[in-house]
Write a protein that holds these residues in place. Structure first.
Motif, PDB file in Angstrom:
ATOM      1  N   PRO A  56      26.202   5.466  60.428  1.00 51.06           N
ATOM      2  CA  PRO A  56      27.166   6.181  59.588  1.00 51.06           C
ATOM      3  C   PRO A  56      27.357   5.517  58.241  1.00 51.06           C
ATOM      4  O   PRO A  56      27.330   4.286  58.106  1.00 51.06           O
ATOM      5  CB  PRO A  56      28.456   6.137  60.423  1.00 51.06           C
ATOM      6  CG  PRO A  56      27.989   5.973  61.830  1.00 51.06           C
ATOM      7  CD  PRO A  56      26.767   5.120  61.755  1.00 51.06           C
ATOM      8  N   LEU A  57      27.549   6.346  57.220  1.00 51.62           N
ATOM      9  CA  LEU A  57      27.740   5.829  55.862  1.00 51.62           C
ATOM     10  C   LEU A  57      29.153   5.282  55.678  1.00 51.62           C
ATOM     11  O   LEU A  57      30.099   5.721  56.328  1.00 51.62           O
ATOM     12  CB  LEU A  57      27.496   6.951  54.852  1.00 51.62           C
ATOM     13  CG  LEU A  57      26.067   7.502  54.829  1.00 51.62           C
ATOM     14  CD1 LEU A  57      25.976   8.676  53.871  1.00 51.62           C
ATOM     15  CD2 LEU A  57      25.073   6.424  54.449  1.00 51.62           C
ATOM     16  N   ALA A  58      29.249   4.331  54.777  1.00 50.59           N
ATOM     17  CA  ALA A  58      30.545   3.708  54.493  1.00 50.59           C
ATOM     18  C   ALA A  58      30.560   3.221  53.059  1.00 50.59           C
ATOM     19  O   ALA A  58      29.545   3.235  52.352  1.00 50.59           O
ATOM     20  CB  ALA A  58      30.791   2.536  55.456  1.00 50.59           C
ATOM     21  N   GLY A  59      31.734   2.796  52.619  1.00 49.27           N
ATOM     22  CA  GLY A  59      31.892   2.154  51.310  1.00 49.27           C
ATOM     23  C   GLY A  59      31.512   3.021  50.143  1.00 49.27           C
ATOM     24  O   GLY A  59      31.874   4.207  50.058  1.00 49.27           O
ATOM     25  N   LYS A  60      30.712   2.456  49.231  1.00 49.06           N
ATOM     26  CA  LYS A  60      30.389   3.133  47.976  1.00 49.06           C
ATOM     27  C   LYS A  60      29.585   4.415  48.200  1.00 49.06           C
ATOM     28  O   LYS A  60      29.670   5.357  47.405  1.00 49.06           O
ATOM     29  CB  LYS A  60      29.623   2.197  47.052  1.00 49.06           C
ATOM     30  CG  LYS A  60      28.301   1.699  47.616  1.00 49.06           C
ATOM     31  CD  LYS A  60      27.658   0.693  46.681  1.00 49.06           C
ATOM     32  CE  LYS A  60      26.368   0.122  47.283  1.00 49.06           C
ATOM     33  NZ  LYS A  60      25.766  -0.887  46.390  1.00 49.06           N
ATOM     34  N   TYR A  61      28.809   4.468  49.289  1.00 48.35           N
ATOM     35  CA  TYR A  61      28.016   5.660  49.546  1.00 48.35           C
ATOM     36  C   TYR A  61      28.907   6.864  49.834  1.00 48.35           C
ATOM     37  O   TYR A  61      28.632   7.979  49.382  1.00 48.35           O
ATOM     38  CB  TYR A  61      27.070   5.420  50.725  1.00 48.35           C
ATOM     39  CG  TYR A  61      26.092   4.299  50.492  1.00 48.35           C
ATOM     40  CD1 TYR A  61      25.078   4.424  49.551  1.00 48.35           C
ATOM     41  CD2 TYR A  61      26.187   3.111  51.204  1.00 48.35           C
ATOM     42  CE1 TYR A  61      24.176   3.394  49.323  1.00 48.35           C
ATOM     43  CE2 TYR A  61      25.289   2.070  50.987  1.00 48.35           C
ATOM     44  CZ  TYR A  61      24.295   2.220  50.043  1.00 48.35           C
ATOM     45  OH  TYR A  61      23.405   1.202  49.816  1.00 48.35           O
ATOM     46  N   VAL A  62      29.978   6.630  50.555  1.00 44.20           N
ATOM     47  CA  VAL A  62      30.921   7.709  50.854  1.00 44.20           C
ATOM     48  C   VAL A  62      31.543   8.229  49.565  1.00 44.20           C
ATOM     49  O   VAL A  62      31.646   9.450  49.351  1.00 44.20           O
ATOM     50  CB  VAL A  62      32.013   7.230  51.831  1.00 44.20           C
ATOM     51  CG1 VAL A  62      33.105   8.294  51.990  1.00 44.20           C
ATOM     52  CG2 VAL A  62      31.403   6.886  53.187  1.00 44.20           C
TER      53      VAL A  62
END
Length: 492
Positions: free
Chosen positions: A128-134
């Motif tokens: 799952p994506l998190a941080g700046k990618y979200v």
């Protein structure tokens, strides 16, 4: 036939093409970038933003930006990734783009861009994506611009179509060499927009003899339809027995029987309660009607009807009464021909699974998600979460062909060979279309196709007929009869 690859299969094929066939990675990348630029011709290219990750998908993005730049198109590149984790190709494409003078930005200026190219992750996403990618994906989705995703919408798993926390909502996805499972299954298909598969020089040779296990059909597969013999009669094309309907409920029997005729069957016989005789004789005078009363089930008439048939469908609109149970148990105990089990017959089996034990003939079951939930005792959410494996496990356990119906219907015998259907549309989400499907499948069985092939081709033809009907009448208010009548347009 069109192969549907998961991420591992595509990576192995890509690597084999580079290392064993000898095609340089940068050549494949250039061809990929060129194909993306060609697909961008239908977008508003007044100002383009290419968002690049640190992997080879990002490298494709840098190459796309460079090709747009040399065409005098205003283009910016935004890098969203880890500088220390750039692949060699990514670093090379970045330097080439910089040498050509491609503009690099550090932030997204909302509403400045008319088109965005998503080259963040491709098929490589595994968590799952998190941080700046979200945050970046949220901003991209908010911009009123066309979005083209390179290989996969960033945030969608190539293996199963799941959203990995958040995903780009693409207008179009350009994927390379072969289609991906995650672009076909939902919800991934809803995020991909229009999917274009482009040839970049990776072929089936890259499989090294180990072919993908999942596939769909194309219109070339209609060649699998049984041939018509100039020297023939109505007995040549099989006899279908439709055991369907309940007291004053004749619609399901009508749709299954009529569709079997549409598929080219020579004779169709309907076994149904006496109350349905008049309406079925009026609606479908071509059918042979055999009726029964509640107290007249015993006797040779049912055995004779079963032995008469080349293929049988049982269950549509039949109810779950004692009479229905008797009819189903009789068919399963004495029939020597293929049997399609649908609708109410599946509900009976979910309560008495022993009915399927030790069967000696080839059976096709056609459950929708609710029926499958009852058959295996699991909630629908658990089924949709891994629909291919659920269908495979049930088919393997029961030793039959499973047609698990959803927006993407799965056909499998439980082995690795699995069909995913891509024809059809949301106009078909209406009463009676499932009965039409049983008619298509049993019609193919009666004409000699084996169970797995009849199920795969039947599901595909059924969807194509739905697409033809929707093209003529629209998705709103589409009727099962419209789908049935459109079958002629497909099989002719």
């Amino acid at each position: 036939m069109e192969y549907l690859l998961n991420s591992e299969e595509m990576k192995k094929c890509d690597l084999a093409t580079i290392e064993k066939i000898g095609m340089p990675s940068m050549v494949l990348m250039e061809r990929a970038a060129l194909s993306v630029v060609e697909e961008l011709a239908s977008f508003d290219l007044r100002k383009v933003l290419v968002v690049c990750g640190s992997g080879n998908n990002g490298a494709d993005g840098y190459a796309v930006a460079r090709l747009l730049h040399v065409q005098k198109i205003k283009v910016d590149v935004l890098f969203v990734g880890n500088e220390q984790k750039r692949t060699l190709e990514n670093e090379q494409q970045k330097k080439i783009a910089e040498h050509y003078g491609v503009q690099v930005v550090t932030d997204i200026e909302t509403n400045q861009y008319t088109t965005i190219v998503d080259a963040l992750f491709g098929i490589g996403l595994s968590r799952p994506l998190a941080g700046k990618y979200v945050e970046v994906i949220k901003r991209i989705n908010q911009i009123e611009a066309g979005i083209l995703s390179v290989d996969m919408p960033s945030g969608i798993s190539a293996d199963n179509g799941k959203v990995m926390g958040i995903s780009i909502k693409a207008t179009k996805t350009v994927t390379f060499a072969f289609n991906k499972i995650g672009l076909v299954l939902y919800p991934g298909a809803a995020y991909a927009g229009q999917v274009k598969v482009r040839d970049i020089g990776i072929t089936e040779a890259g499989f090294e003899g180990i072919l993908p296990k999942i596939y769909s059909y194309t219109k070339k597969d209609l060649d699998k339809l049984p041939e018509r013999n100039p020297y023939s009669n109505k007995g040549t094309y099989g006899k279908v027995l439709v055991i369907a309907g309940s007291k004053n409920m004749s619609g399901a029997a009508y749709f299954s029987a009529k569709t079997a005729y549409r598929m080219g069957v020579g004779l169709v016989r309907i076994v149904t309660p006496e109350e349905n005789r008049q309406i079925l004789q009026t609606l479908l005078p071509e059918a042979i009607i055999t009726t029964y009363d509640k107290d007249q089930l015993e006797g040779e008439w049912l055995t004779d009807a079963i032995n008469w048939a080349s293929a049988i469908v049982i269950g549509p609109g039949m109810g779950v009464t004692e009479e229905a149970h008797y009819l189903l148990s009789k068919v399963l105990s004495i029939s020597e021909v293929p049997v399609v089990i649908d609708a109410d017959a599946l509900t009976i089996i979910s309560k008495q699974p022993a009915l399927l034990e030790n069967h000696s003939r080839n059976i096709i079951v056609t459950p929708h998600l609710g029926e499958m939930s009852r058959l295996i005792g699991k909630p629908i959410a658990k089924i949709t979460d891994n629909i291919i494996e659920v269908a495979r496990q049930y088919a393997a356990e029961k030793k039959l062909t499973c047609v698990l119906k959803d927006a993407r219907t799965i056909v499998t015998e439980g082995v690795d060979d699995t069909y995913v259907n891509v024809s059809g549309n949301n106009g078909m989400a209406t009463g009676g279309t499932g009965d039409v499907l049983t008619g298509v499948i049993v019609g193919l069985l009666a004409q000699g196709l084996k169970e797995k092939e009849a199920a795969r081709l039947g599901v595909y033809i059924h969807g194509l007929a739905g697409d033809a009907a929707a093209a003529n009448k629209g998705h709103y208010g589409l009727l099962a009869d419209d789908v049935c009548d459109a079958i002629n347009d497909i099989v002719k």
